[in-house]
Design a protein around this motif. Structure first.
Motif, PDB file in Angstrom:
ATOM      1  N   ASP A   1       0.851  -1.184   0.000  1.00 40.85           N
ATOM      2  CA  ASP A   1       0.000   0.000   0.000  1.00 40.85           C
ATOM      3  C   ASP A   1       0.891   1.240   0.000  1.00 40.85           C
ATOM      4  O   ASP A   1       2.117   1.140  -0.151  1.00 40.85           O
ATOM      5  N   ALA A   2       0.290   2.406   0.173  1.00 38.43           N
ATOM      6  CA  ALA A   2       1.051   3.656   0.076  1.00 38.43           C
ATOM      7  C   ALA A   2       2.131   3.778   1.142  1.00 38.43           C
ATOM      8  O   ALA A   2       3.101   4.523   0.967  1.00 38.43           O
ATOM      9  N   SER A   3       2.002   3.030   2.242  1.00 37.21           N
ATOM     10  CA  SER A   3       2.995   3.096   3.311  1.00 37.21           C
ATOM     11  C   SER A   3       4.061   2.014   3.199  1.00 37.21           C
ATOM     12  O   SER A   3       4.958   1.934   4.034  1.00 37.21           O
ATOM     13  N   GLY A   4       3.939   1.141   2.175  1.00 35.67           N
ATOM     14  CA  GLY A   4       4.888   0.043   2.024  1.00 35.67           C
ATOM     15  C   GLY A   4       4.469  -1.204   2.758  1.00 35.67           C
ATOM     16  O   GLY A   4       5.247  -2.164   2.870  1.00 35.67           O
ATOM     17  N   ASN A   5       3.231  -1.229   3.263  1.00 31.66           N
ATOM     18  CA  ASN A   5       2.746  -2.371   4.036  1.00 31.66           C
ATOM     19  C   ASN A   5       2.069  -3.386   3.126  1.00 31.66           C
ATOM     20  O   ASN A   5       1.461  -3.027   2.104  1.00 31.66           O
ATOM     21  N   GLU A   6       2.133  -4.647   3.512  1.00 27.53           N
ATOM     22  CA  GLU A   6       1.497  -5.726   2.757  1.00 27.53           C
ATOM     23  C   GLU A   6      -0.030  -5.586   2.806  1.00 27.53           C
ATOM     24  O   GLU A   6      -0.602  -5.270   3.846  1.00 27.53           O
ATOM     25  N   THR A   7      -0.674  -5.820   1.671  1.00 29.43           N
ATOM     26  CA  THR A   7      -2.133  -5.682   1.595  1.00 29.43           C
ATOM     27  C   THR A   7      -2.867  -7.019   1.656  1.00 29.43           C
ATOM     28  O   THR A   7      -4.094  -7.039   1.688  1.00 29.43           O
ATOM     29  N   ARG A   8      -2.142  -8.137   1.679  1.00 27.93           N
ATOM     30  CA  ARG A   8      -2.781  -9.452   1.646  1.00 27.93           C
ATOM     31  C   ARG A   8      -3.566  -9.729   2.932  1.00 27.93           C
ATOM     32  O   ARG A   8      -3.075  -9.463   4.030  1.00 27.93           O
ATOM     33  N   PRO A   9      -4.781 -10.276   2.834  1.00 25.06           N
ATOM     34  CA  PRO A   9      -5.507 -10.679   4.048  1.00 25.06           C
ATOM     35  C   PRO A   9      -4.845 -11.894   4.673  1.00 25.06           C
ATOM     36  O   PRO A   9      -3.993 -12.537   4.052  1.00 25.06           O
ATOM     37  N   VAL A  10      -5.239 -12.222   5.892  1.00 27.38           N
ATOM     38  CA  VAL A  10      -4.639 -13.354   6.589  1.00 27.38           C
ATOM     39  C   VAL A  10      -5.633 -14.504   6.676  1.00 27.38           C
ATOM     40  O   VAL A  10      -6.851 -14.282   6.711  1.00 27.38           O
ATOM     41  N   GLU A  11      -5.112 -15.702   6.686  1.00 24.27           N
ATOM     42  CA  GLU A  11      -5.936 -16.888   6.891  1.00 24.27           C
ATOM     43  C   GLU A  11      -5.652 -17.457   8.279  1.00 24.27           C
ATOM     44  O   GLU A  11      -4.654 -17.127   8.918  1.00 24.27           O
ATOM     45  N   LEU A  12      -6.552 -18.334   8.696  1.00 25.40           N
ATOM     46  CA  LEU A  12      -6.371 -19.036   9.968  1.00 25.40           C
ATOM     47  C   LEU A  12      -6.224 -20.525   9.708  1.00 25.40           C
ATOM     48  O   LEU A  12      -6.686 -21.040   8.687  1.00 25.40           O
ATOM     49  N   ALA A  13      -5.571 -21.211  10.640  1.00 23.35           N
ATOM     50  CA  ALA A  13      -5.419 -22.663  10.534  1.00 23.35           C
ATOM     51  C   ALA A  13      -5.708 -23.287  11.898  1.00 23.35           C
ATOM     52  O   ALA A  13      -5.438 -22.689  12.944  1.00 23.35           O
ATOM     53  N   ARG A  14      -6.279 -24.483  11.866  1.00 26.14           N
ATOM     54  CA  ARG A  14      -6.495 -25.253  13.083  1.00 26.14           C
ATOM     55  C   ARG A  14      -5.526 -26.436  13.080  1.00 26.14           C
ATOM     56  O   ARG A  14      -5.315 -27.059  12.038  1.00 26.14           O
ATOM     57  N   ILE A  15      -4.928 -26.717  14.220  1.00 28.50           N
ATOM     58  CA  ILE A  15      -3.990 -27.838  14.302  1.00 28.50           C
ATOM     59  C   ILE A  15      -4.788 -29.124  14.471  1.00 28.50           C
ATOM     60  O   ILE A  15      -5.509 -29.302  15.466  1.00 28.50           O
ATOM     61  N   GLN A  16      -4.676 -29.985  13.472  1.00 26.76           N
ATOM     62  CA  GLN A  16      -5.395 -31.261  13.462  1.00 26.76           C
ATOM     63  C   GLN A  16      -4.423 -32.360  13.052  1.00 26.76           C
ATOM     64  O   GLN A  16      -3.780 -32.263  12.011  1.00 26.76           O
ATOM     65  N   GLY A  17      -4.347 -33.400  13.873  1.00 26.34           N
ATOM     66  CA  GLY A  17      -3.435 -34.496  13.551  1.00 26.34           C
ATOM     67  C   GLY A  17      -1.988 -34.049  13.447  1.00 26.34           C
ATOM     68  O   GLY A  17      -1.219 -34.619  12.674  1.00 26.34           O
ATOM     69  N   GLY A  18      -1.621 -33.025  14.237  1.00 24.34           N
ATOM     70  CA  GLY A  18      -0.235 -32.541  14.204  1.00 24.34           C
ATOM     71  C   GLY A  18       0.109 -31.733  12.975  1.00 24.34           C
ATOM     72  O   GLY A  18       1.293 -31.529  12.677  1.00 24.34           O
ATOM     73  N   ARG A  19      -0.918 -31.230  12.257  1.00 23.27           N
ATOM     74  CA  ARG A  19      -0.689 -30.410  11.057  1.00 23.27           C
ATOM     75  C   ARG A  19      -1.523 -29.138  11.114  1.00 23.27           C
ATOM     76  O   ARG A  19      -2.551 -29.091  11.799  1.00 23.27           O
TER      77      ARG A  19
END
Length: 376
Positions: free
Chosen positions: A351-369
């Motif tokens: 963006d105009a400040s040099g910051n990343e514009t990508r949204p974030v995802e979440l993950a749940r730990i299942q079976g050690g992954r």
């Protein structure tokens, strides 16, 4: 009269020539990029992972012909997760090693010191790991980030905790450094907006191994959720010790818990925890698939977020170096012009400040992954 030169004069000329050559940069056929990170100490898991991704990307750029006939040359500096060492490393890379750009570092405290040096020298700094929002929100023109910051990460986690998990009373346990403090602060503010109560907010020092005292202050309050904002080693120990104390509430965490080292330390105690997931290979398509195959073949393990973002950082630097050469504009301006790109981490941009514009995802730990959360 003709003056002849003996051996002493000839040697002196060679020395003078070497000094002049060094003044114009080491190796006219290379473009030097400095990389600062902790390659030793407890946080080296992040720095080494980042370095592996960076090396893989630089090899790919050079194999493709480099930049206008010049090869990328990486100059690494170990800051051992110390902010004073990081600043000294930045000065050395800029004023002695003649780097065109600095990538780094891991901790936000150290990165903020590096960015001050780079700003004064007018050398771009690109961080692929540090997530403190202020790095790109304090008006520094030469600072860039290709990783989603803590404002986005913590806000998304708070929204998920309230709206999906329906947690009403959450305790926070966070690292006392800038990374942990900022993540906890943003989460608490967003949680309050959504009607969630923060029943306890406890800080710990990096390097702590026994969290019984911290957890014992939280357990009597009987929260229905525990947010941890810290790095892999401490977070893994917290989760394991919390379960040993009989604390069964859902656990939430930021990207400091994304490395495999967190899973190794926490073991089965991590099962069910929800964390931010800056690197989902599915978002990078065939590019990410090829990256993962090459990474496994080279290093014998799967790449994590820090390797992937390091890989993207080099390709962003290479793109800006090409644009700078072709258009005759400063490297900083070429970086700032990258409003969108396709990386192994997916579609992103500055963006105009040099910051990343990508949204974030979440993950749940299942079976050690780490399993991506759908419909977040």
């Amino acid at each position: 009269m003709t003056r002849s030169f003996g051996l002493p004069q000839f040697v002196a000329l060679l020395v003078l020539a070497a000094i002049i050559w060094a003044g114009f940069g080491i190796g006219v056929n290379t473009l030097r990029i400095g990389v600062i990170a902790p390659f030793t100490g407890p946080t080296s898991i992040y720095g080494i992972s980042m370095r592996n991704g960076i090396r893989l990307a630089a090899d790919a750029v050079n194999a493709g012909g480099g930049i206008a006939g010049q090869r990328l040359e990486l100059v690494f500096a170990d800051d051992a997760n110390d902010k004073i060492t990081a600043a000294e490393a930045a000065r050395n890379l800029i004023y002695r090693e003649n780097v065109k750009l600095v990538i780094g570092t891991v901790s936000s405290d150290a990165t903020m010191n590096v960015q001050r040096v780079c700003e004064k020298a007018r050398i771009p700094m690109l961080t692929s790991v540090s997530t403190n929002p202020f790095i790109t929100r304090v008006g520094f023109r030469y600072s860039f980030r290709c990783l989603t910051d803590d404002t986005v990460q913590a806000s998304e986690l708070a929204s998920f905790a309230v709206r999906t998990l329906q947690l009403r009373r959450v305790a926070i346990l966070h690292d006392s450094n800038k990374y942990g403090s900022m993540g906890a602060r943003v989460y608490a503010a967003r949680a309050a907006e959504l009607g969630q109560s923060i029943v306890e907010n406890v800080a710990f020092d990096g390097g702590t191994v026994n969290f019984t005292k911290h957890l014992e202050s939280i357990r009597p309050l009987n929260p229905d959720g525990l947010l941890i904002w810290g790095l892999a080693q401490e977070s893994g120990l917290i989760v394991r010790q919390a379960r040993e104390l009989g604390m069964r509430m859902p656990v939430l965490g930021g990207d400091g818990m994304a490395p495999a080292a967190f899973l190794d330390l926490a073991g089965p105690a991590a099962e069910g925890a929800v964390v931010t997931m800056p690197f989902n290979p599915a978002k990078g398509g065939q590019t990410a698939k090829a990256f993962m195959e090459r990474f496994r073949g080279t290093f014998g393990s799967d790449p994590d977020s820090f390797a992937a973002h390091g890989f993207d950082a080099i390709h962003l630097a290479a793109s800006a170096l090409r644009s700078s050469a072709e258009r005759g504009i400063p490297l900083r301006d070429a970086l700032a012009a990258i409003a969108s790109y396709d990386g192994v981490t997916g579609k992103g941009g500055f963006d105009a400040s040099g910051n990343e514009t990508r949204p974030v995802e979440l993950a749940r730990i299942q079976g050690g992954r780490f399993v991506p959360v759908t419909g977040q």
